[in-house]
Design an enzyme around this catalytic site. Structure first.
Site, mmCIF file in Angstrom:
data_model
loop_
_atom_site.group_PDB
_atom_site.id
_atom_site.type_symbol
_atom_site.label_atom_id
_atom_site.label_comp_id
_atom_site.label_asym_id
_atom_site.label_seq_id
_atom_site.Cartn_x
_atom_site.Cartn_y
_atom_site.Cartn_z
ATOM 1 N N VAL A 1 0.824 -1.208 0.000
ATOM 2 C CA VAL A 1 0.000 0.000 0.000
ATOM 3 C C VAL A 1 0.862 1.263 0.000
ATOM 4 O O VAL A 1 0.341 2.364 -0.103
ATOM 5 C CB VAL A 1 -1.012 -0.001 1.183
ATOM 6 C CG1 VAL A 1 -1.994 -1.143 1.050
ATOM 7 C CG2 VAL A 1 -0.298 -0.051 2.529
ATOM 8 N N ASP A 2 2.187 1.085 0.121
ATOM 9 C CA ASP A 2 3.053 2.270 0.003
ATOM 10 C C ASP A 2 3.161 2.646 -1.472
ATOM 11 O O ASP A 2 2.664 1.929 -2.348
ATOM 12 C CB ASP A 2 4.445 2.000 0.624
ATOM 13 C CG ASP A 2 5.237 0.924 -0.119
ATOM 14 O OD1 ASP A 2 5.385 1.034 -1.356
ATOM 15 O OD2 ASP A 2 5.725 -0.029 0.526
ATOM 16 N N HIS B 1 -4.054 -4.166 -3.037
ATOM 17 C CA HIS B 1 -4.542 -3.993 -1.661
ATOM 18 C C HIS B 1 -4.761 -2.534 -1.282
ATOM 19 O O HIS B 1 -4.833 -2.215 -0.097
ATOM 20 C CB HIS B 1 -3.582 -4.665 -0.673
ATOM 21 C CG HIS B 1 -3.558 -6.163 -0.796
ATOM 22 N ND1 HIS B 1 -2.635 -6.967 -0.181
ATOM 23 C CD2 HIS B 1 -4.368 -7.006 -1.492
ATOM 24 C CE1 HIS B 1 -2.871 -8.242 -0.489
ATOM 25 N NE2 HIS B 1 -3.915 -8.281 -1.290
ATOM 26 N N CYS C 1 -17.178 11.785 7.873
ATOM 27 C CA CYS C 1 -17.468 12.066 6.469
ATOM 28 C C CYS C 1 -18.358 13.312 6.370
ATOM 29 O O CYS C 1 -19.359 13.410 7.089
ATOM 30 C CB CYS C 1 -18.177 10.847 5.879
ATOM 31 S SG CYS C 1 -18.808 11.127 4.223
ATOM 32 N N THR D 1 7.367 -11.654 -0.994
ATOM 33 C CA THR D 1 6.046 -11.951 -0.434
ATOM 34 C C THR D 1 6.056 -13.342 0.183
ATOM 35 O O THR D 1 6.685 -14.265 -0.345
ATOM 36 C CB THR D 1 4.917 -11.817 -1.492
ATOM 37 O OG1 THR D 1 3.696 -12.274 -0.912
ATOM 38 C CG2 THR D 1 5.196 -12.571 -2.776
HETATM 39 N N1 APR Z 1 13.880 -8.754 0.002
HETATM 40 C C1 APR Z 1 12.981 -9.666 -0.413
HETATM 41 N N2 APR Z 1 12.124 -10.286 0.420
HETATM 42 C C2 APR Z 1 12.194 -9.980 1.729
HETATM 43 C C3 APR Z 1 13.108 -9.039 2.244
HETATM 44 C C4 APR Z 1 13.983 -8.407 1.320
HETATM 45 N N3 APR Z 1 14.902 -7.512 1.708
HETATM 46 N N4 APR Z 1 12.917 -8.954 3.584
HETATM 47 C C5 APR Z 1 11.921 -9.805 3.892
HETATM 48 N N5 APR Z 1 11.472 -10.430 2.777
HETATM 49 C C6 APR Z 1 10.382 -11.407 2.632
HETATM 50 C C7 APR Z 1 10.118 -12.237 3.863
HETATM 51 O O1 APR Z 1 10.980 -13.372 3.891
HETATM 52 C C8 APR Z 1 8.654 -12.635 3.643
HETATM 53 O O2 APR Z 1 8.571 -13.838 2.885
HETATM 54 O O3 APR Z 1 9.190 -10.681 2.404
HETATM 55 C C9 APR Z 1 8.099 -11.487 2.805
HETATM 56 C C10 APR Z 1 7.117 -10.587 3.538
HETATM 57 O O4 APR Z 1 5.974 -11.330 3.826
HETATM 58 P P1 APR Z 1 4.681 -10.661 4.500
HETATM 59 O O5 APR Z 1 5.081 -9.842 5.676
HETATM 60 O O6 APR Z 1 3.723 -11.785 4.728
HETATM 61 O O7 APR Z 1 4.159 -9.645 3.391
HETATM 62 P P2 APR Z 1 3.244 -9.916 2.141
HETATM 63 O O8 APR Z 1 3.509 -11.242 1.540
HETATM 64 O O9 APR Z 1 3.362 -8.713 1.280
HETATM 65 O O10 APR Z 1 1.806 -9.921 2.806
HETATM 66 C C11 APR Z 1 0.699 -10.033 1.962
HETATM 67 O O11 APR Z 1 -0.820 -9.678 3.752
HETATM 68 O O12 APR Z 1 -1.347 -8.565 5.688
HETATM 69 C C12 APR Z 1 -1.602 -8.656 4.354
HETATM 70 O O13 APR Z 1 -2.499 -7.027 2.929
HETATM 71 C C13 APR Z 1 -1.318 -7.375 3.622
HETATM 72 O O14 APR Z 1 -0.344 -7.032 1.453
HETATM 73 C C14 APR Z 1 -0.212 -7.750 2.665
HETATM 74 C C15 APR Z 1 -0.451 -9.231 2.478
#
Ligand code: APR
Length: 259
Positions: free
Chosen positions: A116-117, A131, A160, A201
């Site tokens: 969302v950034d 998202h 609102c 992710t």
């Molecule tokens: N480079 C690449 N990957 C990284 C790095 C990095 N420097 N640092 C951490 N990671 C990885 C972690 O290992 C993890 O697998 O990024 C992933 C982050 O996972 P989440 O915190 O689960 O984020 P995300 O997958 O974007 O979450 C999905 O969940 O809460 C909801 O809506 C929210 O968009 C979000 C969605």
């Protein structure tokens, strides 16, 4: 630039070879791509005031219904945390790649993000946000867009001007559907790409996490590349780049664009 291990260099080279033969590439980014900009990922433990809360329990439609003050103040806190953050080398590398292919009319690169950034946009990319957007707001009752300036240091709820409902961030919470056009675009890109890359992710939040299956089982049988320092155990991944995005992507993009 960081010196990469031999295995990492080999896997980046494999990825580059695979991308050189492709006309359509779809990339899905998650919170990990912004980690090196100083934005904690979703599943990192929260700190300070919020250390006893899980992000999943706050980014949640039910939580806002039960306690709008709590959820709104968490988002105001997150906005303060994110507002000065800058794109990192991973965002810049993707933007350079997208712009280069567009200018050369070479191949199609679609960038889909769960974040969302706006760091992809700050770096110069065009990204589809599945998202929502941290910096946008709307009414939780009548859905009207709220675009008055907001003081991020103020945790007071805003009403609102049309219906007096509470203003909320324009973000897709757990328990809510994805924006229709964005989701259609993402599905189409996944189904028609020859290479699908997931970056930063955990691939556990659906429906976004299902895009990789759409890509793999499409008539194009996309090759799947994952960039993550903590690989997921997804057996569909063909090329694993076990590294931080900010380290791997500049190398990958340099090699790809230097042919
Ligand atoms: N480079 C690449 N990957 C990284 C790095 C990095 N420097 N640092 C951490 N990671 C990885 C972690 O290992 C993890 O697998 O990024 C992933 C982050 O996972 P989440 O915190 O689960 O984020 P995300 O997958 O974007 O979450 C999905 O969940 O809460 C909801 O809506 C929210 O968009 C979000 C969605």
């Amino acid at each position: 630039m960081t010196q990469l291990s031999p295995i990492l260099s080999t896997n980046i080279e494999k990825a580059v070879n695979c991308l050189r033969q492709s006309d359509t590439v779809c990339i899905l980014t998650g919170a990990g791509i912004s980690a090196e900009s100083g934005i904690p990922t979703f599943r990192d433990k929260q700190t300070g005031l919020w250390e006893n809360y899980r992000a999943e329990d706050l980014a949640n439609a039910g939580a806002f219904e039960r306690d709008p003050n709590l959820v709104w103040s968490w988002y105001q806190w997150r906005r303060n945390l994110v507002k000065d953050k800058q794109p990192n080398p991973a965002h810049h590398a993707l933007a350079r790649w997208q712009q280069a292919w567009q200018q050369q009319n070479k191949a199609e690169l679609t960038l889909i993000t769960q974040n969302v950034d706006d760091l992809h946009e700050q770096a110069g990319s065009i990204a589809t946000h599945l998202h929502g957007h941290l910096w946008k707001n709307r009414c939780s009752k009548c859905d009207a867009i709220y675009d008055m300036p907001i003081d991020y240091t103020d945790a007071q709820l805003i009403h609102c001007p049309h219906c007096q409902g509470f203003i909320r961030p324009d973000i897709v919470w757990f328990g809510e559907g994805l924006p229709v056009d964005e989701w259609l675009h993402a599905k189409l890109s996944a189904r028609t790409c020859q290479v699908f890359i997931t970056i930063g992710t955990s691939s556990i939040v659906y429906p976004a996490a299902g895009l990789v299956d759409l890509a793999k089982y499409s008539p194009y049988q996309a090759k799947i590349i994952e960039i993550n320092p903590n690989p997921t155990d997804n057996p569909m991944v063909d090329i694993q780049i076990q590294a931080k995005a900010g380290e791997a992507l500049p190398q990958l993009v340099n090699q790809l664009l230097s042919e």
